[in-house]
Design a protein around this motif. Structure first.
Motif, PDB file in Angstrom:
ATOM      1  N   ALA A 110       0.839  -1.205   0.000  1.00  0.00           N
ATOM      2  CA  ALA A 110       0.000   0.000   0.000  1.00  0.00           C
ATOM      3  C   ALA A 110       0.870   1.250   0.000  1.00  0.00           C
ATOM      4  O   ALA A 110       0.606   2.207  -0.743  1.00  0.00           O
ATOM      5  CB  ALA A 110      -0.929  -0.002   1.207  1.00  0.00           C
ATOM      6  N   LEU A 111       1.920   1.238   0.811  1.00  0.00           N
ATOM      7  CA  LEU A 111       2.826   2.386   0.876  1.00  0.00           C
ATOM      8  C   LEU A 111       3.524   2.603  -0.463  1.00  0.00           C
ATOM      9  O   LEU A 111       3.665   3.740  -0.928  1.00  0.00           O
ATOM     10  CB  LEU A 111       3.847   2.193   1.997  1.00  0.00           C
ATOM     11  CG  LEU A 111       4.753   3.370   2.278  1.00  0.00           C
ATOM     12  CD1 LEU A 111       3.925   4.587   2.676  1.00  0.00           C
ATOM     13  CD2 LEU A 111       5.739   3.022   3.374  1.00  0.00           C
ATOM     14  N   ARG A 112       3.916   1.510  -1.103  1.00  0.00           N
ATOM     15  CA  ARG A 112       4.587   1.651  -2.409  1.00  0.00           C
ATOM     16  C   ARG A 112       3.629   2.241  -3.443  1.00  0.00           C
ATOM     17  O   ARG A 112       4.025   3.068  -4.263  1.00  0.00           O
ATOM     18  CB  ARG A 112       5.134   0.311  -2.883  1.00  0.00           C
ATOM     19  CG  ARG A 112       5.906   0.443  -4.170  1.00  0.00           C
ATOM     20  CD  ARG A 112       6.837  -0.690  -4.435  1.00  0.00           C
ATOM     21  NE  ARG A 112       7.464  -0.491  -5.746  1.00  0.00           N
ATOM     22  CZ  ARG A 112       7.846  -1.473  -6.516  1.00  0.00           C
ATOM     23  NH1 ARG A 112       7.727  -2.722  -6.118  1.00  0.00           N
ATOM     24  NH2 ARG A 112       8.376  -1.224  -7.687  1.00  0.00           N
ATOM     25  N   TRP A 113       2.361   1.817  -3.418  1.00  0.00           N
ATOM     26  CA  TRP A 113       1.377   2.381  -4.340  1.00  0.00           C
ATOM     27  C   TRP A 113       1.195   3.873  -4.091  1.00  0.00           C
ATOM     28  O   TRP A 113       1.129   4.670  -5.021  1.00  0.00           O
ATOM     29  CB  TRP A 113       0.043   1.642  -4.222  1.00  0.00           C
ATOM     30  CG  TRP A 113      -0.028   0.446  -5.103  1.00  0.00           C
ATOM     31  CD1 TRP A 113       0.449  -0.805  -4.838  1.00  0.00           C
ATOM     32  CD2 TRP A 113      -0.573   0.379  -6.417  1.00  0.00           C
ATOM     33  NE1 TRP A 113       0.229  -1.637  -5.893  1.00  0.00           N
ATOM     34  CE2 TRP A 113      -0.410  -0.936  -6.882  1.00  0.00           C
ATOM     35  CE3 TRP A 113      -1.197   1.300  -7.242  1.00  0.00           C
ATOM     36  CZ2 TRP A 113      -0.845  -1.347  -8.133  1.00  0.00           C
ATOM     37  CZ3 TRP A 113      -1.638   0.882  -8.490  1.00  0.00           C
ATOM     38  CH2 TRP A 113      -1.453  -0.421  -8.922  1.00  0.00           C
ATOM     39  N   LEU A 114       1.100   4.248  -2.826  1.00  0.00           N
ATOM     40  CA  LEU A 114       0.952   5.675  -2.499  1.00  0.00           C
ATOM     41  C   LEU A 114       2.176   6.476  -2.939  1.00  0.00           C
ATOM     42  O   LEU A 114       2.049   7.578  -3.482  1.00  0.00           O
ATOM     43  CB  LEU A 114       0.719   5.855  -0.997  1.00  0.00           C
ATOM     44  CG  LEU A 114      -0.676   5.508  -0.487  1.00  0.00           C
ATOM     45  CD1 LEU A 114      -0.698   5.512   1.038  1.00  0.00           C
ATOM     46  CD2 LEU A 114      -1.712   6.463  -1.039  1.00  0.00           C
ATOM     47  N   GLU A 115       3.372   5.918  -2.697  1.00  0.00           N
ATOM     48  CA  GLU A 115       4.607   6.623  -3.090  1.00  0.00           C
ATOM     49  C   GLU A 115       4.666   6.800  -4.607  1.00  0.00           C
ATOM     50  O   GLU A 115       4.991   7.877  -5.104  1.00  0.00           O
ATOM     51  CB  GLU A 115       5.831   5.853  -2.599  1.00  0.00           C
ATOM     52  CG  GLU A 115       6.048   5.934  -1.113  1.00  0.00           C
ATOM     53  CD  GLU A 115       7.153   5.006  -0.619  1.00  0.00           C
ATOM     54  OE1 GLU A 115       7.614   4.125  -1.392  1.00  0.00           O
ATOM     55  OE2 GLU A 115       7.533   5.143   0.549  1.00  0.00           O
ATOM     56  N   THR A 116       4.371   5.730  -5.339  1.00  0.00           N
ATOM     57  CA  THR A 116       4.409   5.800  -6.801  1.00  0.00           C
ATOM     58  C   THR A 116       3.360   6.784  -7.310  1.00  0.00           C
ATOM     59  O   THR A 116       3.626   7.572  -8.209  1.00  0.00           O
ATOM     60  CB  THR A 116       4.182   4.409  -7.424  1.00  0.00           C
ATOM     61  OG1 THR A 116       5.120   3.498  -6.859  1.00  0.00           O
ATOM     62  CG2 THR A 116       4.357   4.439  -8.917  1.00  0.00           C
ATOM     63  N   HIS A 117       2.184   6.745  -6.716  1.00  0.00           N
ATOM     64  CA  HIS A 117       1.114   7.662  -7.116  1.00  0.00           C
ATOM     65  C   HIS A 117       1.515   9.115  -6.865  1.00  0.00           C
ATOM     66  O   HIS A 117       1.240   9.992  -7.684  1.00  0.00           O
ATOM     67  CB  HIS A 117      -0.178   7.338  -6.363  1.00  0.00           C
ATOM     68  CG  HIS A 117      -1.254   8.348  -6.556  1.00  0.00           C
ATOM     69  ND1 HIS A 117      -1.969   8.449  -7.729  1.00  0.00           N
ATOM     70  CD2 HIS A 117      -1.716   9.317  -5.742  1.00  0.00           C
ATOM     71  CE1 HIS A 117      -2.836   9.441  -7.620  1.00  0.00           C
ATOM     72  NE2 HIS A 117      -2.694   9.989  -6.420  1.00  0.00           N
ATOM     73  N   SER A 118       2.189   9.363  -5.737  1.00  0.00           N
ATOM     74  CA  SER A 118       2.544  10.745  -5.391  1.00  0.00           C
ATOM     75  C   SER A 118       3.506  11.355  -6.410  1.00  0.00           C
ATOM     76  O   SER A 118       3.523  12.568  -6.596  1.00  0.00           O
ATOM     77  CB  SER A 118       3.150  10.817  -3.989  1.00  0.00           C
ATOM     78  OG  SER A 118       4.459  10.286  -3.978  1.00  0.00           O
ATOM     79  N   LEU A 119       4.262  10.514  -7.093  1.00  0.00           N
ATOM     80  CA  LEU A 119       5.174  11.026  -8.120  1.00  0.00           C
ATOM     81  C   LEU A 119       4.410  11.600  -9.307  1.00  0.00           C
ATOM     82  O   LEU A 119       4.901  12.495  -9.992  1.00  0.00           O
ATOM     83  CB  LEU A 119       6.115   9.916  -8.599  1.00  0.00           C
ATOM     84  CG  LEU A 119       7.036   9.325  -7.536  1.00  0.00           C
ATOM     85  CD1 LEU A 119       7.792   8.135  -8.115  1.00  0.00           C
ATOM     86  CD2 LEU A 119       7.978  10.374  -6.989  1.00  0.00           C
TER      87      LEU A 119
END
Length: 145
Positions: free
Chosen positions: A110-119
C-alpha cells in the motif's frame, strides 16, 4: 371534394391516433416483457436458494472475499508494471486500493502504491503531491484507522 385544411387536419388526426395506438401497444408489450423477466429472475432466485439448501452450491463467505482480496493484492505486487498504473489513478482510487491492501496485511505494498502515485500528482490540490515517505506512512495509518 378535397378541402385542403380539413383534409390535412383529418389526416394528421388519423396519424396521431395511429401513433398513440402504437405507443400504447409498445408500452403494454414492454410491461409484459418486464413482468416475464421479473418472473424469470424470481424463478432463478428460488432455484439458487434450493441449490444452497441442498448443498449443491455455496454462498460466498467473508473468508472467500478475504482470499480473493489477498490474491488481488498479490497480483498488484508481482510486477513493476502494476505500480506504473498508480500515477494514472485518482487520489481517491489509490486511497481505496491502499485501504484494501492494508486490510489484507500488505501495508508495505500500500505504501509503495501511495509513493508511486505521489510522483504523478502534479496538481496543486492533489492529496499526495510530492509527499514525503514519512508523511505517507502517517497518511496510511490514518486510512487504516
Amino acid at each position: 371534394m378535397r378541402i385542403p385544411f380539413i383534409s390535412d387536419a383529418l389526416y394528421h388526426r388519423k396519424l396521431r391516433r395511429q401513433l398513440i395506438n402504437t405507443a400504447h401497444h409498445d408500452y403494454f408489450r414492454m410491461l409484459a416483457e418486464n413482468s416475464a423477466l421479473g418472473d424469470e429472475v424470481e424463478q432463478l432466485r428460488e432455484e439458487r436458494l434450493m441449490l444452497l439448501r441442498e448443498g449443491r452450491i455455496r454462498a460466498f463467505e467473508a473468508q472467500d472475499i478475504t482470499v480473493a482480496a489477498m490474491n488481488f493484492a498479490a497480483a498488484l505486487t508481482e510486477s513493476d508494471r502494476a505500480y506504473t498504473a498508480a500515477v494514472h489513478l485518482s487520489c481517491v482510487e489509490v486511497d481505496r486500493l491502499a485501504t484494501l491492501l492494508v486490510a489484507v496485511g500488505r501495508s508495505d505494498v500500500a505504501l509503495r502504491w501511495l509513493e508511486t502515485h505521489s510522483l504523478g500528482d502534479n496538481d496543486e490540490d492533489d492529496l499526495h503531491k510530492n509527499a514525503d515517505p514519512v508523511d505517507l506512512e502517517m497518511y496510511l495509518l490514518g486510512l487504516a484507522a
